[in-house]
Each structure stands twice: as C-alpha cells, then as structure tokens.
Scaffold this motif. Sequence first.
Motif, PDB file in Angstrom:
ATOM      1  N   LYS A  74     -37.070  -9.673  41.468  1.00 32.95           N
ATOM      2  CA  LYS A  74     -36.672  -9.356  40.087  1.00 32.95           C
ATOM      3  C   LYS A  74     -37.869  -9.195  39.173  1.00 32.95           C
ATOM      4  N   THR A  75     -38.904  -9.974  39.425  1.00 36.19           N
ATOM      5  CA  THR A  75     -40.051  -9.971  38.513  1.00 36.19           C
ATOM      6  C   THR A  75     -41.359  -9.947  39.300  1.00 36.19           C
ATOM      7  N   ILE A  76     -42.315  -9.189  38.813  1.00 29.00           N
ATOM      8  CA  ILE A  76     -43.666  -9.228  39.384  1.00 29.00           C
ATOM      9  C   ILE A  76     -44.613  -9.657  38.270  1.00 29.00           C
ATOM     10  N   ILE A  77     -45.224 -10.798  38.474  1.00 26.31           N
ATOM     11  CA  ILE A  77     -46.135 -11.323  37.458  1.00 26.31           C
ATOM     12  C   ILE A  77     -47.564 -11.053  37.918  1.00 26.31           C
ATOM     13  N   THR A  78     -48.305 -10.322  37.098  1.00 24.17           N
ATOM     14  CA  THR A  78     -49.690  -9.993  37.458  1.00 24.17           C
ATOM     15  C   THR A  78     -50.627 -10.785  36.555  1.00 24.17           C
ATOM     16  N   ILE A  79     -51.528 -11.530  37.152  1.00 20.74           N
ATOM     17  CA  ILE A  79     -52.490 -12.270  36.341  1.00 20.74           C
ATOM     18  C   ILE A  79     -53.907 -12.015  36.822  1.00 20.74           C
ATOM     19  N   ASN A  80     -54.815 -12.146  35.882  1.00 15.97           N
ATOM     20  CA  ASN A  80     -56.194 -11.848  36.160  1.00 15.97           C
ATOM     21  C   ASN A  80     -56.821 -12.902  37.065  1.00 15.97           C
ATOM     22  N   GLU A  81     -56.776 -14.151  36.615  1.00 18.85           N
ATOM     23  CA  GLU A  81     -57.457 -15.218  37.345  1.00 18.85           C
ATOM     24  C   GLU A  81     -56.568 -16.453  37.406  1.00 18.85           C
ATOM     25  N   VAL A  82     -56.519 -17.090  38.545  1.00 24.02           N
ATOM     26  CA  VAL A  82     -55.655 -18.256  38.726  1.00 24.02           C
ATOM     27  C   VAL A  82     -56.325 -19.165  39.760  1.00 24.02           C
ATOM     28  N   ASP A  83     -55.959 -20.439  39.796  1.00 21.70           N
ATOM     29  CA  ASP A  83     -56.513 -21.312  40.846  1.00 21.70           C
ATOM     30  C   ASP A  83     -56.016 -20.829  42.201  1.00 21.70           C
ATOM     31  N   SER A  84     -54.680 -20.847  42.352  1.00 26.66           N
ATOM     32  CA  SER A  84     -54.044 -20.328  43.572  1.00 26.66           C
ATOM     33  C   SER A  84     -52.668 -19.805  43.173  1.00 26.66           C
ATOM     34  N   THR A  85     -52.299 -18.642  43.694  1.00 25.53           N
ATOM     35  CA  THR A  85     -50.967 -18.094  43.363  1.00 25.53           C
ATOM     36  C   THR A  85     -49.861 -19.008  43.901  1.00 25.53           C
ATOM     37  N   MET A  86     -50.188 -19.841  44.908  1.00 26.45           N
ATOM     38  CA  MET A  86     -49.189 -20.765  45.470  1.00 26.45           C
ATOM     39  C   MET A  86     -48.816 -21.812  44.414  1.00 26.45           C
ATOM     40  N   ASP A  87     -49.836 -22.462  43.867  1.00 23.44           N
ATOM     41  CA  ASP A  87     -49.579 -23.532  42.891  1.00 23.44           C
ATOM     42  C   ASP A  87     -49.013 -22.963  41.594  1.00 23.44           C
ATOM     43  N   PHE A  88     -49.538 -21.807  41.194  1.00 20.32           N
ATOM     44  CA  PHE A  88     -49.046 -21.171  39.967  1.00 20.32           C
ATOM     45  C   PHE A  88     -47.552 -20.844  40.105  1.00 20.32           C
ATOM     46  N   SER A  89     -47.144 -20.337  41.267  1.00 14.93           N
ATOM     47  CA  SER A  89     -45.723 -19.991  41.491  1.00 14.93           C
ATOM     48  C   SER A  89     -44.837 -21.227  41.372  1.00 14.93           C
ATOM     49  N   LYS A  90     -45.329 -22.326  41.918  1.00 14.34           N
ATOM     50  CA  LYS A  90     -44.537 -23.569  41.864  1.00 14.34           C
ATOM     51  C   LYS A  90     -44.399 -24.050  40.432  1.00 14.34           C
ATOM     52  N   GLN A 125     -58.666 -15.552  42.749  1.00 16.48           N
ATOM     53  CA  GLN A 125     -58.241 -16.950  42.850  1.00 16.48           C
ATOM     54  C   GLN A 125     -59.493 -17.825  42.883  1.00 16.48           C
ATOM     55  N   LYS A 126     -59.474 -18.860  42.064  1.00 19.04           N
ATOM     56  CA  LYS A 126     -60.647 -19.730  42.041  1.00 19.04           C
ATOM     57  C   LYS A 126     -60.581 -20.782  43.144  1.00 19.04           C
ATOM     58  N   LYS A 127     -59.332 -21.129  43.508  1.00 16.76           N
ATOM     59  CA  LYS A 127     -59.161 -22.131  44.580  1.00 16.76           C
ATOM     60  C   LYS A 127     -58.147 -21.643  45.593  1.00 16.76           C
ATOM     61  N   GLY A 128     -58.362 -20.419  46.087  1.00 14.17           N
ATOM     62  CA  GLY A 128     -57.459 -19.874  47.101  1.00 14.17           C
ATOM     63  C   GLY A 128     -57.487 -20.771  48.329  1.00 14.17           C
ATOM     64  N   ARG A 129     -56.322 -20.976  48.936  1.00 13.38           N
ATOM     65  CA  ARG A 129     -56.338 -21.814  50.145  1.00 13.38           C
ATOM     66  C   ARG A 129     -55.645 -21.133  51.320  1.00 13.38           C
ATOM     67  N   GLY A 130     -56.135 -21.485  52.503  1.00 16.02           N
ATOM     68  CA  GLY A 130     -55.573 -20.931  53.724  1.00 16.02           C
ATOM     69  C   GLY A 130     -54.810 -21.992  54.490  1.00 16.02           C
TER      70      GLY A 130
END
Length: 230
Positions: free
Chosen positions: A7-23, A40-45
């Motif tokens: 339904k929605t696509i949120i585009t952001i410039n800079e974030v720690d991790s899209t995982m945590d931001f989504s939560k 991502q400043k703190k992207g995780r695998g």
Amino acid sequence: MGKNFFKTIITINEVDSTMDFSKKILTKVEPPFIVLADIQKKGRGQHGREWSSKKGGLWLTNVFKITNGIGLSTFFAIPIMRALRKYISDVQVKWPNDIFVSRKKLGGILVEIREDFAFVGIGLNVQNEIPNEIKDTAISLLDICKIGKRDLFNEIINQEEGLLPIFLKEGFKPFKEEYQNNLILLNKDIWIQTDTLINGKVIGVSDNGELLLKCGSEVITIINGTVKSF
Ligand code: BTN
C-alpha cells in the motif's frame, strides 16, 4: 491481493537500518508497506553481521502480515532472481537466500518475524562500490553493467506483487523446482555449520525450503545453518 499488494512505499535518505525503522513505524503505517533507504548507517546482515550499505545500493524492507513463515526466506530469492534476470543471466542462489552473480555474492535477504508480521530485508549491491575487505567474495552490478537502481527496485516489487500472494496461500512448494534449478550448491559437496559441522552432497531442497544433504546413505534435512565451503 496481487498487483498493488504494497500500500505504501516510504523512501528515506538515511536510516540506521530499514529493519528497525520498519518496526518503529508499524503502529503508524498500515502494512503491507516497504521502506527504501539510500544509505544505512547500521545495516545488518544474517547472524548479526555488519552489512555495508553505502549510497548506490538497494536497501529495503518489506513488511506484511503472515500466518505461516515456513519457507519464506528461501521463497524471497525467487522474485529477486527473476527481477535480476531481466538484465543479467548469471544469477543463482546459495541456500538459503544469498544472491550470487558470477559466483560472487551480490546481495542477501534478512527475514525477521515479529508477532504476525514479516520484515523481509533485501540488500543488493547495485551502483555502490564493494569495500576492499570483501572484494574477493562480493560483487556489485557496477562491475557488470549499468542498471538503474529505481528500475531494478520497480522490477523487484513487480515480481514480489505477482508471487507473494501465491506464497502466502500455498507456501514454498510451487517455487521449489525453480529454486533448485538455480541453486549454486546443487550436486556439490559442501561443509555446513549447524550445531555441528556437517559434510555432504546437496541433493536439493524440501517442500519447505530446507536443504537436503546426502551424507553416506542417509539424507539429512537442514533447517538452519551456514554453508562454509562449496
Ligand atoms: C545477509 O547477511 O546476506 C542479509 C543482508 C540483508 C541486508 C538488508 S539491507 C536492507 C535491510 N536492512 C538491514 O539492516 N539489513 C537488510
């Protein structure tokens, strides 16, 4: 369901991790939605590893409701491989969901399930440089051909919207054959780290996406593990 699943696509410039931001935004944005970040400043695998996420790469998380997550992480390789194949031919998957191009890792998938929601993170090296320390094993599309990041994103979403409704209804089984046909490990002798280190020959995956390993006369089903050598 089907096209326009998200339904929605949120585009952001800079974030720690899209995982945590989504939560964090789950209480404010109604799923299914996607978060796409430039950096991502703190992207995780997987396994808590760091995930280098510089500008130019595709870093996103898909959020949707789920009742049965079995096979989800293997399934997600399918829409990504199909999208990449619009541009390049040598695309494979290393179990469970590492995306390989020219025998090097192009990207990966991180699945986290919280309550009734799946958070599926996708990271693909598109127009970003690969850090020197992982150049032997990782690759960026930058080294192969010029693909527009936005074009690839649109194609991935297009594939996900076509296939995800099938997965949510029928599970991994309809995708098993395609997955096996593109499995870089198929018929290879591998070492895999589970609770113990196991050696065997990969003979395919189960209907649930588990790895099937032939060890002597026995077939072992691996649910979780890290492939060490192949
Ligand atoms: C892996 O280890 O292979 C999985 C990598 C997953 C990286 C993606 S990038 C977008 C999302 N946000 C994160 O912090 N990680 C995932």
